[in-house]
Design an enzyme around this catalytic site. Sequence first.
Site, short mmCIF file in Angstrom:
data_model
loop_
_atom_site.label_atom_id
_atom_site.label_comp_id
_atom_site.label_asym_id
_atom_site.label_seq_id
_atom_site.Cartn_x
_atom_site.Cartn_y
_atom_site.Cartn_z
N GLU A 106 0.85 -1.19 0.00
CA GLU A 106 0.00 0.00 0.00
C GLU A 106 0.88 1.24 0.00
O GLU A 106 1.86 1.32 0.75
CB GLU A 106 -0.91 0.03 1.23
CG GLU A 106 -2.03 -1.01 1.22
CD GLU A 106 -3.28 -0.53 0.49
OE1 GLU A 106 -3.25 0.61 -0.04
OE2 GLU A 106 -4.27 -1.27 0.49
N HIS A 153 -3.83 -3.17 -8.26
CA HIS A 153 -5.06 -3.76 -7.73
C HIS A 153 -6.17 -3.76 -8.78
O HIS A 153 -6.97 -4.69 -8.86
CB HIS A 153 -5.51 -2.95 -6.50
CG HIS A 153 -6.50 -3.68 -5.64
ND1 HIS A 153 -7.10 -3.09 -4.55
CD2 HIS A 153 -7.00 -4.93 -5.70
CE1 HIS A 153 -7.92 -3.95 -3.97
NE2 HIS A 153 -7.88 -5.07 -4.65
#
Length: 271
Positions: A106, A153
């Site tokens: 992330e 993602h």
Amino acid sequence: MKKIALALLVALLSACTTPAPHLDHSLNARSQSPRVKFIVIHYTVSDLPRSIKILTEQVVSSHYLLTDTDKPKFYVLVDESRQANHAGVSNWKTYTQLNVSSIGIEIVNPGYKDTPEGRLWYPFPQAQIDELIPLLKDIQARYNIAPENILGHNEIAPQRKQDPGPLFPWRQLADAGLIVWPDANRVAAQRAIFEQQVPDAVWFQKKLAQHGYATPNTGVFDEATRNVLIAFQMKYRNTRFDGMPDGETAALLEVLTTPAPAVATPAVATK
């Protein structure tokens, strides 16, 4: 009486003791591979404090969190040997549920904001990318991860995700030898052909699936197919990612899914 009680206690404890298994490590199976086969890159759509709170206290998590501080650093939130819950419902090639086979990274980034002039995406500071690339190289080397398995993602979940967005600098990862980038000369040659007649939905769906995306097989440019095209365009042509099929997108797909022709080696004259 005490001796009898002691004997009974010893017998009882002996009965409850499970013998340790005898493990022989002298053999090693040939057919095995690392658990980790993918790296998935995300943005947090939050500032650093909220990103930390979400990723450490809620149901989602990631192995690494890259900060947006002046000197970015990684927080290691989940050990690589354990599963982090970052991918959700996901697909790539023949793999599903990529949480079990991936490392999630992330990056603190606001994502985007909608304005009257349209959606504005936030760039990634170069300092973050300079910190990210060495980690990616390290993970890729340790697990022998294929270049086509370093993903955003949105690539593994194109119907519901957009991160890391169109401003993530995938080309820098290609320049660092981490991912494959379509050869510009081959793309230009193919584009000249496809501009004359853009392929139909069947062709695009087949090529997108061949590349790795979970793609509908409907034969029409439905919303789901356009979402996959958007994910592809965000990565390889981020100047226009409207999900519309066109000659340039077709050329990029063709080059990425078709090996370059072998270059003939001139024969060496012998006396």
